[in-house]
Design an enzyme around this catalytic site. Structure first.
Site, PDB file in Angstrom:
ATOM      1  N   TYR A 273       0.672  -0.845  -0.286  1.00  0.00           N
ATOM      2  CA  TYR A 273      -0.032   0.086   0.599  1.00  0.00           C
ATOM      3  C   TYR A 273       1.133   1.381  -0.123  1.00  0.00           C
ATOM      4  CZ  TYR A 273      -2.900   3.681   1.352  1.00  0.00           C
ATOM      5  OH  TYR A 273      -3.843   4.789   1.598  1.00  0.00           O
TER       6      TYR A 273
ATOM      7  N   GLU B 125      -3.875   7.935  -3.548  1.00  0.00           N
ATOM      8  CA  GLU B 125      -3.696   6.604  -3.441  1.00  0.00           C
ATOM      9  C   GLU B 125      -3.507   5.282  -4.074  1.00  0.00           C
ATOM     10  OE1 GLU B 125      -6.766   4.993  -1.364  1.00  0.00           O
ATOM     11  OE2 GLU B 125      -5.896   4.832   0.042  1.00  0.00           O
TER      12      GLU B 125
END
Ligand code: GDP
Ligand code: MN
Length: 396
Positions: A118, A206
């Site tokens: 991530y 993101e």
């Protein structure tokens, strides 16, 4: 302003960030053509079909599927285009899918197992610096990771004068447990990603997941990009990417009228001047037992035309059962606002919900008289509490 995944990936690519390659398609036929072209460019015959909507969690909702041949590409693209995709991040009705991204399959087998990470870039408001937030737990909901295994989330704060330093990029790669080729790839990836964030005036990147392929390449499989609206004038090419179909239609209309409007779930519409007073008014409504139906800041110039425009916007929401107008007359005089409210009310004719007006500041007494003598079904209040009591009364 939010971008679609495919738009975000093109932006990243233009800054040298490696991405999972893909082509956007609006029909099953275009999807097949896209898949053929990708096969000729990349050699892969497997493709992922990804719904392009402004919402995450598409995989969980059935909006991301693997196709192993052209027949499957056509069939899956045909299913996904036109569907209402429901994900954990959409409403129960879901979002209509207008287009899909046909992407190369990057989870192919090889020397090592593919691995997901991530990574996001965002502003840390408490330090006033950009930071890179990253984790070994890719592909998962980051809120869940933060709750259950917070020690697996790392952050790297960037000095705005220096930009991302080589030692910082290496620390990211190290904390993600990488070595060899993948380590070097990650330092390049994160450096280019940060540059893309700063130079595009983004407020959020993101990338979940960032993928290490089985042959140790690091690439962006997904992209969520939010750009700073206030900087869009510097990026005409990015401003053009706006997809109004993805946005709340009332908010789009309000924006075009220069009103600062956010749609909410409650039953009391509010019209306020100034964001701080708007927040306080929303608290007041809650304390009176109501729920705000919107946030609406009409700005400094609350003349009749603006008040009328704001009325119209508020009344588009069928859930509104009462309207509270709370305006402080500092620069603008209260009697002018009151006249604006009366004129707008008369012009619109058929407002069926009760209206409570609290005007405070310059000429507040004259304003109250104007409202009280207007003969219209508008209640006036001078004190905050009085306004709250009147809201409570009309709701019960
Ligand atoms: P999101 O669910 O909206 O966050 O969409 P993502 O772009 O993150 O895709 C969801 C999931 O699809 C990813 O976490 C991957 O596990 C999977 N996925 C994405 N690309 C590929 C691919 O090329 N091959 C395979 N097999 N799975 C993929
Ligand atoms: Mn994702």
């Amino acid at each position: 302003m939010n971008l679609h995944e495919y738009q975000g990936k093109e932006l990243l690519k233009s800054f040298g960030v490696r991405i999972q390659r893909g082509i956007v398609a609006k029909s099953a036929k275009e999807a097949v053509d896209a898949a053929k072209q990708l096969t000729s460019e990349t050699g892969t015959s497997w493709h992922v079909i990804k719904a392009q909507v402004h919402a995450g969690g598409r995989g969980k909702g059935g909006g991301v599927k693997l196709a192993k041949n052209l027949n499957e590409v056509e069939e899956i693209a045909g299913q996904i285009i036109g569907m209402n995709l429901v994900t954990p991040q959409t409403s129960a009705e879901g979002k209509k899918v207008h287009q899909v991204l046909i992407a190369e399959d990057v989870y192919y087998p090889g020397d090592s197992e593919p691995d997901e990470y991530y990574m996001s870039v965002l502003l840390n408001r408490s330090t006033g610096r950009n930071m890179i937030m990253y984790s070994t737990e890719g592909g998962m909901d980051i809120e869940t990771v933060a709750e259950e295994t917070p020690h697996l989330i790392f952050t790297e704060e960037i000095d705005p004068a220096l930009g991302i330093m080589p030692f910082q990029a290496r620390r990211v790669a190290f904390n993600l447990g990488l070595s060899g080729t993948a380590f070097k790839e990650m330092t390049k990836f994160v450096t280019a990603l940060y540059k893309a964030y700063v130079e595009s005036d983004a407020s959020l990147f993101e990338i979940n997941p960032v993928l290490k392929t089985s042959d140790s390449k690091i690439l962006a499989v997904d992209s969520k990009v939010t750009l700073d609206d206030n900087a869009l004038f510097r990026h005409r090419n990015l401003a053009e990417l706006r997809d109004l179909r993805e946005e709340n239609p009332i908010e789009v209309e309000a924006g075009a009228l220069g009103l600062n409007y956010v749609d909410l779930d409650g039953n009391v519409g509010c019209m306020v001047n100034g964001a701080g007073l708007a927040m306080a008014t929303m608290d007041l409504i809650k304390q009176a037992g109501g729920e705000p139906a919107n946030f609406l800041d009409v700005g400094g110039t609350a003349d009749a035309a603006r008040v009328e425009a704001a009325f119209k916007i508020i009344l588009k929401d069928p859930a509104v059962k009462a309207i509270l107008i709370n305006i402080f007359g500092g620069i603008v005089r209260c009697d002018r606002v009151a006249q604006g409210v009366i004129d707008a009310y008369k012009n619109m004719g058929n407002i069926e919900v009760p209206i409570i007006v609290r005007l405070q500041g310059t000429n507040a007494d004259i304003a109250k008289e104007l409202i009280d003598n207007s003969g219209l079904d508008v209640m006036s209040a001078t004190e905050f509490q009085e306004a709250a009591d009147k809201v409570q009364k009309v709701l019960s």
